[in-house]
Design an enzyme around this catalytic site. Structure first.
Site, PDB file in Angstrom:
ATOM      1  N   HIS A  60      -4.583  28.787  33.339  1.00  0.00           N
ATOM      2  CA  HIS A  60      -5.357  27.721  32.696  1.00  0.00           C
ATOM      3  C   HIS A  60      -4.492  26.475  32.528  1.00  0.00           C
ATOM      4  O   HIS A  60      -3.269  26.577  32.460  1.00  0.00           O
ATOM      5  CB  HIS A  60      -5.758  28.117  31.262  1.00  0.00           C
ATOM      6  N   THR A  62      -4.109  23.460  29.488  1.00  0.00           N
ATOM      7  CA  THR A  62      -4.481  23.418  28.073  1.00  0.00           C
ATOM      8  C   THR A  62      -5.506  22.332  27.764  1.00  0.00           C
ATOM      9  O   THR A  62      -6.203  22.413  26.745  1.00  0.00           O
ATOM     10  CB  THR A  62      -3.243  23.152  27.196  1.00  0.00           C
ATOM     11  N   GLU A 128      -1.526  29.816  29.709  1.00  0.00           N
ATOM     12  CA  GLU A 128      -1.899  28.409  29.574  1.00  0.00           C
ATOM     13  C   GLU A 128      -0.707  27.550  30.013  1.00  0.00           C
ATOM     14  O   GLU A 128       0.445  27.863  29.699  1.00  0.00           O
ATOM     15  CB  GLU A 128      -2.227  28.062  28.108  1.00  0.00           C
ATOM     16  N   HIS A 168      -9.021  29.847  35.992  1.00  0.00           N
ATOM     17  CA  HIS A 168     -10.165  29.973  35.078  1.00  0.00           C
ATOM     18  C   HIS A 168     -11.430  29.474  35.775  1.00  0.00           C
ATOM     19  O   HIS A 168     -12.515  30.029  35.625  1.00  0.00           O
ATOM     20  CB  HIS A 168      -9.875  29.166  33.803  1.00  0.00           C
ATOM     21  N   ASP A 178     -10.196  24.375  35.188  1.00  0.00           N
ATOM     22  CA  ASP A 178      -8.741  24.502  35.082  1.00  0.00           C
ATOM     23  C   ASP A 178      -8.228  25.724  35.850  1.00  0.00           C
ATOM     24  O   ASP A 178      -8.990  26.674  36.069  1.00  0.00           O
ATOM     25  CB  ASP A 178      -8.317  24.575  33.603  1.00  0.00           C
TER      26      ASP A 178
END
Ligand SMILES: [Zn+2]
Length: 282
Positions: A60, A62, A128, A168, A178
């Site tokens: 991912h 953030t 992340e 994601h 993302d």
């Protein structure tokens, strides 16, 4: 190249001779070892007991600065409730924070699907990466170096299939974008993390498709065979699925259109990673 990235590469070469892991509370944490330095362990939030084996690695961005990301991931945000295993930050230097041990599941994937699996929180490790928008802002080389070392450890430990290292945006089609079209998936694949089609296959398919584009349905079936799960069979949903593929494999053109190059990349990927079917080899 920064001094820290030079040192990192040194560690990569030296392999087992260097142990820089810190902050590993118990063996059950199953910490990455040897080449990965965890800067700090932080309190867990949005976690639950894990009921499925780990088979996926989900990446991912953030969509927030480091301070905001820290606030959210430490459960200090009123409405934005996200849990994650690792955070790879960028400033003042690239480093890794751990928010949850891998034996716990974290709530990072949300509504998601890939192949026969749904709601991938339970079967995945989530990472992340600090970036306001990976579709607009490139990732720094030192951040990617840290990430690659971390991902290599996870992929090896859990024997994660290349086709199960995902964005994601791959598993939440149309809902998430993302880690973005500027994320260097090819570089990760060259480091043994995730899937990437072979150039020779792309070239071969592209020269064929340049003369005549393949049937759209055949290409979409290959995407579905590979793992993508459109929410329905509508034209809009299928276009979003092509966009999700492009965001991962052809970041310079994310428009949902199946041209010769996009079709060639899909066919090459399918040929390499899916069981042979009549549609893949014609
Ligand atoms: Zn995400």
């Amino acid at each position: 190249m920064t001094q820290s990235s030079i040192q990192f590469r040194g560690h990569l070469i030296l392999g087992l001779t260097t142990l820089v892991l810190t902050g590993c509370a118990t063996p059950t944490n199953q910490c990455p070892r040897d080449r990965v330095h965890i800067a700090q362990d932080l309190p867990c939030h949005e976690v639950e007991s894990r009921k499925q084996p780990i088979r996926y690695l989900i990446l991912h961005h953030t969509a927030a600065s480091l301070p905001s990301s820290m606030q959210i991931l430490q459960g200090k945000h009123e409405t934005n409730k996200v849990g994650i295993h690792y955070l790879v930050c960028n400033k003042p230097e690239a480093q890794i924070y751990r928010f949850a041990p891998e034996h716990l599941a974290t709530s990072h994937a949300g509504k998601s699907a890939w192949r026969q699996d749904q709601s991938l929180n339970q079967s995945s490790v989530g990472i992340e990466i600090v970036n306001l928008d990976g579709n607009l802002n490139p990732y720094s080389p030192s951040q990617i170096s840290q990430l690659i070392a971390l991902c290599q450890e996870i992929v090896i430990r859990y024997k994660i299939d290349p086709t199960h290292v995902l964005a994601h945006s791959d598993i939440a089609i149309g809902r998430k974008k993302d880690p973005g079209s500027l994320f260097p998936w090819k570089q990760l694949a060259e480091a043994g993390i995730g899937a990437w089609p072979d150039d020779a296959d792309i070239k071969q398919f592209q020269s064929r498709y340049a003369k005549k584009l393949p049937d759209k349905k055949e290409i979409l079936n290959q995407l579905i065979d590979y793992g993508y799960r459109p929410s329905d069979s509508s034209e809009a949903s299928l276009k979003l699925t092509v966009e999700a593929f492009q965001r991962h494999f052809r970041g310079q053109k994310v428009d949902g259109e199946i041209d010769a190059e996009t079709a060639a990349m899909i066919s090459a990927l399918h040929l390499k990673y899916c069981r042979p079917t009549s549609t893949a080899k014609n």
